[in-house]
Design an enzyme around this catalytic site. Structure first.
Site, PDB file in Angstrom:
ATOM      1  N   GLY A  92       5.497   4.880   5.570  1.00  0.00           N
ATOM      2  CA  GLY A  92       4.658   3.647   6.676  1.00  0.00           C
ATOM      3  C   GLY A  92       3.512   2.783   5.785  1.00  0.00           C
ATOM      4  CG  ASP A  93       0.882   1.033   1.888  1.00  0.00           C
ATOM      5  OD1 ASP A  93       1.657  -0.354   2.150  1.00  0.00           O
ATOM      6  OD2 ASP A  93      -0.096   1.076   1.551  1.00  0.00           O
ATOM      7  CG  LEU A  94       8.682   3.118   0.965  1.00  0.00           C
ATOM      8  CD1 LEU A  94       8.179   3.887   0.062  1.00  0.00           C
ATOM      9  CD2 LEU A  94       9.730   3.571   1.600  1.00  0.00           C
ATOM     10  CG  ASN A 110       2.345   2.801  -2.095  1.00  0.00           C
ATOM     11  OD1 ASN A 110       1.877   2.730  -3.205  1.00  0.00           O
ATOM     12  ND2 ASN A 110       2.447   3.078  -1.432  1.00  0.00           N
TER      13      ASN A 110
END
Length: 283
Positions: free
Chosen positions: A188-190, A194
């Site tokens: 979701g926030d790749l 991260n």
């Protein structure tokens, strides 16, 4: 909050050393050593605002681990003020590690939750993320849960013409979304920051995990550039080939993170967002 004392309470082990590593958004980062010989990574969020951020992150890590335990670090302890993970010394990404990541990400995405969203209130950075579990098609979910909620806060920066451009995307979302796909289990926030590259593989950290469209994770990898991206994608395609036209849909999937950046950081991301919106409409 007394971080060492709270960390001792949360882990049940005395803390012998706590080194600051700086801060990110509203939280501080630390490297801790314990009396029983462990080295820990600690994210601390001591103030009274956004108290669901760390519990949402912990829930997301556990949810991802349920499908692929080797792809995320285990959660040692978590509460609204602290998130505790094993310390992982970073390494340089290798071609082999990138290929392993691509296959692991494809395997994660082939695990299909029943709904879009997630069973907990979400966050992306310090912004609420509407994870209300939703069935049906991805296109209206993306429009109403991932784009429209951030437009009011971004409108002043975008201006009338920029806001209208995003509204045109919302109006045409069914035409732009591509072939139907079931919900996929997403990080979701790749973005590349991260991904934690270790000695043999990669771990995904700081998720905004939810059920969504698998192309979203891949578009986020491409947004700011990821090491060995071509190898990641080639290995991914071996396990879970993507539908035709996926490259043309990358800008559509990048609209959500770019909107978030405009809300958080202002006009420096306006041009990227409007360019992505124009590209999405052109595709």
């Amino acid at each position: 909050m007394d971080v060492p004392a709270h960390l001792t309470h949360l882990t049940g082990t005395p803390i012998t050393r706590l080194d600051p590593l700086g801060h990110s958004h509203a939280w501080t980062l630390h490297r801790a050593e314990t009396a029983d010989g462990r080295t820990l990574f600690v994210k601390a969020h001591p103030d009274g605002h956004h108290t669901g951020i760390l519990t949402a992150e912990a829930a997301g890590l556990r949810w991802l681990a349920a499908a692929h335990p080797d792809l995320v670090p285990p959660v040692i302890a978590a509460d609204p003020h602290l998130l505790v993970l094993p310390w992982q010394p970073p390494h340089t990404p290798t071609p082999a590690a990138a290929e392993t990541l691509g296959r692991a990400l494809a395997t994660l995405h082939t695990d299909h939750p029943d709904t879009y969203g997630a069973p907990w209130p979400g966050y992306i950075a310090t912004l609420p993320l509407d994870n209300t579990p939703t069935t049906g098609d991805w296109a209206p979910w993306y429009a109403h849960r991932r784009l429209a909620p951030y437009l009011p806060a971004a409108a002043e920066t975008l201006g009338r013409d920029g806001t209208r451009l995003l509204e045109r995307v919302l109006d045409r979302i069914h035409d732009l979304a591509g072939p139907p796909e079931p919900p996929a289990r997403l990080h979701g926030d790749l973005w590349s920051g991260n991904i934690l590259w270790t000695d043999h593989h990669a771990l995904l950290i700081d998720p905004a995990a939810h059920g969504g469209h698998r192309e979203t994770d891949l578009a986020m990898l491409a947004l700011f550039g990821a090491p060995q991206l071509d190898r990641i994608l080639a290995a991914y395609q071996e396990i879970a080939p993507l539908n035709s036209g996926w490259r043309q849909r990358i800008p559509l999937h990048q609209l959500h993170p770019l909107l978030v950046h405009v809300v958080l950081f202002g006009g420096s991301y306006r041009g990227m967002l409007l360019s992505a919106a124009a590209s999405a409409l052109a595709a």
